[in-house]
Design an enzyme around this catalytic site. Structure first.
Site, PDB file in Angstrom:
ATOM      1  N   ALA A   1       0.656  -0.979   0.154  1.00 50.69           N
ATOM      2  CA  ALA A   1      -0.310   0.119  -0.084  1.00 50.69           C
ATOM      3  C   ALA A   1       1.020   1.193   0.135  1.00 50.69           C
ATOM      4  O   ALA A   1       1.423   1.604   1.011  1.00 50.69           O
ATOM      5  CB  ALA A   1      -1.081   0.086   1.142  1.00 50.69           C
TER       6      ALA A   1
ATOM      7  N   ASP B   1       9.991  -1.420  -9.647  1.00 47.89           N
ATOM      8  CA  ASP B   1      11.039  -1.627 -10.506  1.00 47.89           C
ATOM      9  C   ASP B   1      11.105  -3.199 -10.985  1.00 47.89           C
ATOM     10  O   ASP B   1      11.037  -3.620 -12.256  1.00 47.89           O
ATOM     11  CB  ASP B   1      12.220  -1.432 -10.312  1.00 47.89           C
ATOM     12  CG  ASP B   1      12.854   0.141 -11.004  1.00 47.89           C
ATOM     13  OD1 ASP B   1      12.068   0.649 -11.536  1.00 47.89           O
ATOM     14  OD2 ASP B   1      13.846   0.467 -10.392  1.00 47.89           O
TER      15      ASP B   1
ATOM     16  N   GLY C   1     -16.561  -9.473 -34.086  1.00 46.67           N
ATOM     17  CA  GLY C   1     -17.607  -8.802 -34.715  1.00 46.67           C
ATOM     18  C   GLY C   1     -18.433  -8.369 -33.501  1.00 46.67           C
ATOM     19  O   GLY C   1     -18.255  -8.301 -32.230  1.00 46.67           O
ATOM     20  N   GLY C   2     -19.830  -8.482 -33.679  1.00 44.26           N
ATOM     21  CA  GLY C   2     -20.964  -7.978 -32.642  1.00 44.26           C
ATOM     22  C   GLY C   2     -20.865  -9.090 -31.503  1.00 44.26           C
ATOM     23  O   GLY C   2     -20.934  -8.754 -30.489  1.00 44.26           O
TER      24      GLY C   2
ATOM     25  N   GLU D   1       0.799   0.131 -11.180  1.00 45.87           N
ATOM     26  CA  GLU D   1       2.180   0.042 -10.939  1.00 45.87           C
ATOM     27  C   GLU D   1       2.986   0.989 -12.068  1.00 45.87           C
ATOM     28  O   GLU D   1       3.955   0.893 -12.512  1.00 45.87           O
ATOM     29  CB  GLU D   1       2.583  -1.298 -11.174  1.00 45.87           C
ATOM     30  CG  GLU D   1       1.983  -2.414 -10.293  1.00 45.87           C
ATOM     31  CD  GLU D   1       2.976  -3.468  -9.769  1.00 45.87           C
ATOM     32  OE1 GLU D   1       3.949  -3.708 -10.158  1.00 45.87           O
ATOM     33  OE2 GLU D   1       2.291  -4.364  -9.147  1.00 45.87           O
TER      34      GLU D   1
ATOM     35  N   THR E   1       1.739   4.308 -14.364  1.00 46.96           N
ATOM     36  CA  THR E   1       0.942   4.653 -15.613  1.00 46.96           C
ATOM     37  C   THR E   1       1.861   4.606 -16.821  1.00 46.96           C
ATOM     38  O   THR E   1       3.024   4.820 -16.514  1.00 46.96           O
ATOM     39  CB  THR E   1       0.127   5.850 -15.645  1.00 46.96           C
ATOM     40  OG1 THR E   1       0.842   6.965 -15.913  1.00 46.96           O
ATOM     41  CG2 THR E   1      -1.053   6.035 -14.601  1.00 46.96           C
TER      42      THR E   1
HETATM   43  C1  LIG Z   1      -7.377  -1.850  -9.804  1.00 51.25           C
HETATM   44  C2  LIG Z   1      -6.286  -1.117  -9.305  1.00 51.25           C
HETATM   45  C3  LIG Z   1      -5.524  -1.691  -8.122  1.00 51.25           C
HETATM   46  C4  LIG Z   1      -4.349  -1.151  -7.819  1.00 51.25           C
HETATM   47  N1  LIG Z   1      -3.686  -1.671  -6.774  1.00 51.25           N
HETATM   48  C5  LIG Z   1      -2.831  -0.883  -6.002  1.00 51.25           C
HETATM   49  C6  LIG Z   1      -2.143  -1.503  -4.881  1.00 51.25           C
HETATM   50  O1  LIG Z   1      -2.239  -2.768  -4.708  1.00 51.25           O
HETATM   51  N2  LIG Z   1      -1.191  -0.818  -4.472  1.00 51.25           N
HETATM   52  C7  LIG Z   1      -1.038   0.540  -4.254  1.00 51.25           C
HETATM   53  O2  LIG Z   1      -0.297   1.004  -3.733  1.00 51.25           O
HETATM   54  N3  LIG Z   1      -1.643   0.949  -5.622  1.00 51.25           N
HETATM   55  C8  LIG Z   1      -2.470   0.322  -6.166  1.00 51.25           C
HETATM   56  N4  LIG Z   1      -3.130   0.814  -7.282  1.00 51.25           N
HETATM   57  C9  LIG Z   1      -2.946   2.436  -7.728  1.00 51.25           C
HETATM   58  C10 LIG Z   1      -2.352   2.656  -8.873  1.00 51.25           C
HETATM   59  O3  LIG Z   1      -0.805   2.341  -8.931  1.00 51.25           O
HETATM   60  C11 LIG Z   1      -2.466   4.068  -9.265  1.00 51.25           C
HETATM   61  O4  LIG Z   1      -3.848   4.252  -9.642  1.00 51.25           O
HETATM   62  C12 LIG Z   1      -1.636   4.751 -10.258  1.00 51.25           C
HETATM   63  O5  LIG Z   1      -0.319   4.677  -9.814  1.00 51.25           O
HETATM   64  C13 LIG Z   1      -1.851   6.023 -10.935  1.00 51.25           C
HETATM   65  O6  LIG Z   1      -2.397   6.926 -10.030  1.00 51.25           O
HETATM   66  P1  LIG Z   1      -4.004   7.534 -10.161  1.00 51.25           P
HETATM   67  O7  LIG Z   1      -4.828   6.716 -10.193  1.00 51.25           O
HETATM   68  O8  LIG Z   1      -3.729   8.466  -8.719  1.00 51.25           O
HETATM   69  O9  LIG Z   1      -3.648   8.325 -11.233  1.00 51.25           O
HETATM   70  P2  LIG Z   1      -3.095   9.832 -11.455  1.00 51.25           P
HETATM   71  O10 LIG Z   1      -1.708   9.949 -10.902  1.00 51.25           O
HETATM   72  O11 LIG Z   1      -4.001  10.875 -10.766  1.00 51.25           O
HETATM   73  O12 LIG Z   1      -2.981  10.122 -12.954  1.00 51.25           O
HETATM   74  C14 LIG Z   1      -3.943  10.445 -13.999  1.00 51.25           C
HETATM   75  C15 LIG Z   1      -3.495  10.754 -15.401  1.00 51.25           C
HETATM   76  O13 LIG Z   1      -2.567  11.820 -15.061  1.00 51.25           O
HETATM   77  C16 LIG Z   1      -1.253  11.225 -15.863  1.00 51.25           C
HETATM   78  N5  LIG Z   1      -0.150  11.791 -14.971  1.00 51.25           N
HETATM   79  C17 LIG Z   1       0.013  12.101 -13.938  1.00 51.25           C
HETATM   80  N6  LIG Z   1       1.205  12.534 -13.558  1.00 51.25           N
HETATM   81  C18 LIG Z   1       1.836  12.466 -14.798  1.00 51.25           C
HETATM   82  C19 LIG Z   1       3.042  12.915 -15.602  1.00 51.25           C
HETATM   83  N7  LIG Z   1       4.078  13.508 -14.552  1.00 51.25           N
HETATM   84  N8  LIG Z   1       3.415  12.981 -16.695  1.00 51.25           N
HETATM   85  C20 LIG Z   1       2.527  12.515 -17.674  1.00 51.25           C
HETATM   86  N9  LIG Z   1       1.248  12.176 -17.335  1.00 51.25           N
HETATM   87  C21 LIG Z   1       0.999  12.327 -15.843  1.00 51.25           C
HETATM   88  C22 LIG Z   1      -1.315   9.678 -15.595  1.00 51.25           C
HETATM   89  O14 LIG Z   1      -0.555   8.962 -16.533  1.00 51.25           O
HETATM   90  C23 LIG Z   1      -3.063   9.473 -15.766  1.00 51.25           C
HETATM   91  O15 LIG Z   1      -3.392   9.356 -17.233  1.00 51.25           O
HETATM   92  C24 LIG Z   1      -4.228   0.304  -8.164  1.00 51.25           C
HETATM   93  C25 LIG Z   1      -4.923   0.971  -9.075  1.00 51.25           C
HETATM   94  C26 LIG Z   1      -5.774   0.047  -9.728  1.00 51.25           C
HETATM   95  C27 LIG Z   1      -6.826   0.782 -10.742  1.00 51.25           C
END
Ligand SMILES: Cc1cc2nc3c(=O)[nH]c(=O)nc-3n(C[C@H](O)[C@H](O)[C@H](O)COP(=O)(O)OP(=O)(O)OC[C@H]3O[C@@H](n4cnc5c(N)ncnc54)[C@H](O)[C@@H]3O)c2cc1C
Length: 382
Positions: free
Chosen positions: A123, A239, A339-340, A363, A365
């Site tokens: 977390a 990483d 398809g559909g 992990e 984006t």
């Molecule tokens: C199903 C699921 C399971 C998950 N499990 C875990 C878990 O077990 N433990 C844990 O700790 N987290 C977990 N996460 C969290 C996950 O790692 C984050 O959702 C992810 O890192 C993105 O953070 P955010 O959702 O706050 O998006 P944000 O950081 O708010 O990003 C929103 C948008 O802005 C873009 N963006 C943000 N900053 C930049 C930048 N500097 N340059 C370019 N674009 C940018 C992003 O790419 C994205 O498109 C989980 C998420 C999901 C959806």
């Protein structure tokens, strides 16, 4: 294709593959619909000794090889990506204890993880801190030989079912990310409880929760590494683990290609199987080629980690980026080939497309992966 796997790697891949074909694929539709954590499947996987691939022999496991882990993850993902993400996240905290924990922590937790009796979570994310993980607010204040944790963690895989959570919290706000510390928090610790369970687009057999910390007292001996090391521990673990998300994406994409090929033989239009049309053949050829390229990058990144190379950040980001973008494209094309029917829940490819989407998000984006790769390229050529 010959991937030059060792005997042990072939054995593990086959073991997971047979289990997935026999037990998970027949259940995947039901798992998606139920939106419940499949405890009985996890118990069954424990009886099959699957969790031993995360833990070295010294603690009752089989190996600490990332390649072995990722082969298992790829196969599980061919069956159901919800199950594979729960497994993948279990491996993050496990590697955290293994790489950064002390002897007492390893003895206490690793044998139970290897047996499949202890499920873990990791977390770091918070409502206001996702990509910018350095801006977390959950605090841990020292009180005698304990730390008191207060805050909220967001989107935590395995959350309410985890027996042990590795939590990154702020111990010294004046030092920003140099003031973060990693803690092991056991389920049932007073002041620690699961919050909202998320209703997700895909990977619905995994659970994703808020985790709430309200005056949660954690003994000092539960610090992993040393105070102030938490952010670096998180980066080091991610990483490694994001290569596993690449493996997950390869497994999802392979399943979508397998289904598409099967369907393309059976479905006839204009009096011929649809795979006699060049437009469909091009999609199939691109899908297969992109999957192989992604798989090779994932395997290469895994072997790089196993070789002990310290410079893994760029390769790991590339493997995650390439494989997850491929999974999104391949699953979208799979729906197109159906398809559909592909748009209907009766067929498995719409689920695969929903499951693939999240691999581009968690992990780190794919926008962040591109930032990381570009930053490295620029630094290397300065
Ligand atoms: C199903 C699921 C399971 C998950 N499990 C875990 C878990 O077990 N433990 C844990 O700790 N987290 C977990 N996460 C969290 C996950 O790692 C984050 O959702 C992810 O890192 C993105 O953070 P955010 O959702 O706050 O998006 P944000 O950081 O708010 O990003 C929103 C948008 O802005 C873009 N963006 C943000 N900053 C930049 C930048 N500097 N340059 C370019 N674009 C940018 C992003 O790419 C994205 O498109 C989980 C998420 C999901 C959806």
């Amino acid at each position: 294709m010959n991937y030059f796997l060792s005997e042990q790697e072939e054995m593990v891949k086959n073991l997971f593959s047979e289990y997935v074909d026999k037990r998970i694929i027949p259940l995947r539709k039901e798992l998606d619909e139920k939106h419940e954590f499949p405890r009985e499947i996890f118990q069954e996987m424990a009886r099959q000794d699957f969790f031993r691939i995360m833990v070295p022999e010294a603690y009752g496991g089989l190996s600490d090889s990332i390649m072995l882990l990722n082969l298992g993850l790829e196969e599980l993902s061919r069956g159901d990506a919800g199950i594979s993400v729960a497994f993948a996240v279990d491996a993050i905290a496990t590697k955290g204890v293994l790489l950064y924990g002390n002897d007492a922590q390893k003895q206490k937790y690793l044998p139970g993880i290897a047996d499949g009796n202890i499920l873990t979570a990791f977390a770091i994310t918070e409502p206001g801190a996702g990509s910018d993980a350095a801006s977390i607010k959950t605090k841990a204040v020292k009180k005698g030989n304990k730390y008191v944790l207060d805050g909220v963690k967001q989107f935590i895989t395995n959350g309410e079912f985890a027996d042990l959570v590795m939590v990154i919290a702020v111990t010294d706000p004046s030092k920003r990310y140099k003031g973060h510390t990693a803690f092991l928090v056991e389920k049932g610790t007073p002041g620690f409880s699961p919050g909202k369970r998320e209703d997700k687009m895909g990977i619905r057999s995994s659970v994703t929760n808020e985790l709430l910390f309200d005056g949660c007292e954690v003994p000092e001996e539960n610090i992993v590494g040393s105070p102030g090391q938490g952010f670096y521990i998180a980066l080091g673990l991610l990483d490694r683990s994001r290569i596993g998300i690449g493996a997950q994406a390869v497994g999802i994409a392979q399943a979508a290609l397998d289904e598409s090929l099967k369907y393309s033989h059976i479905r006839e239009q204009f009096g011929k199987p649809i795979n006699s049309f060049q437009a469909v053949q091009i999609m199939l050829a691109d899908m297969a080629t992109q999957i192989e390229a992604s798989r090779l990058l994932v395997y290469h990144a895994s072997r790089l980690v196993d070789s002990g190379d310290k410079d893994i950040t760029k390769t790991s980001a590339m493997a995650k980026l390439m494989a997850t973008d491929t999974a999104m494209k391949v699953t979208t094309d799979a729906v197109q080939i159906f398809g559909g029917y592909g748009y209907m829940k009766e067929y498995p490819v719409e689920k695969m497309m929903r499951d693939a989407k999240v691999t581009q998000i968690y992990e780190g984006t794919n926008q962040i992966q591109r930032n990381v790769i570009a930053a490295r390229l620029i630094k290397e050529t300065k």
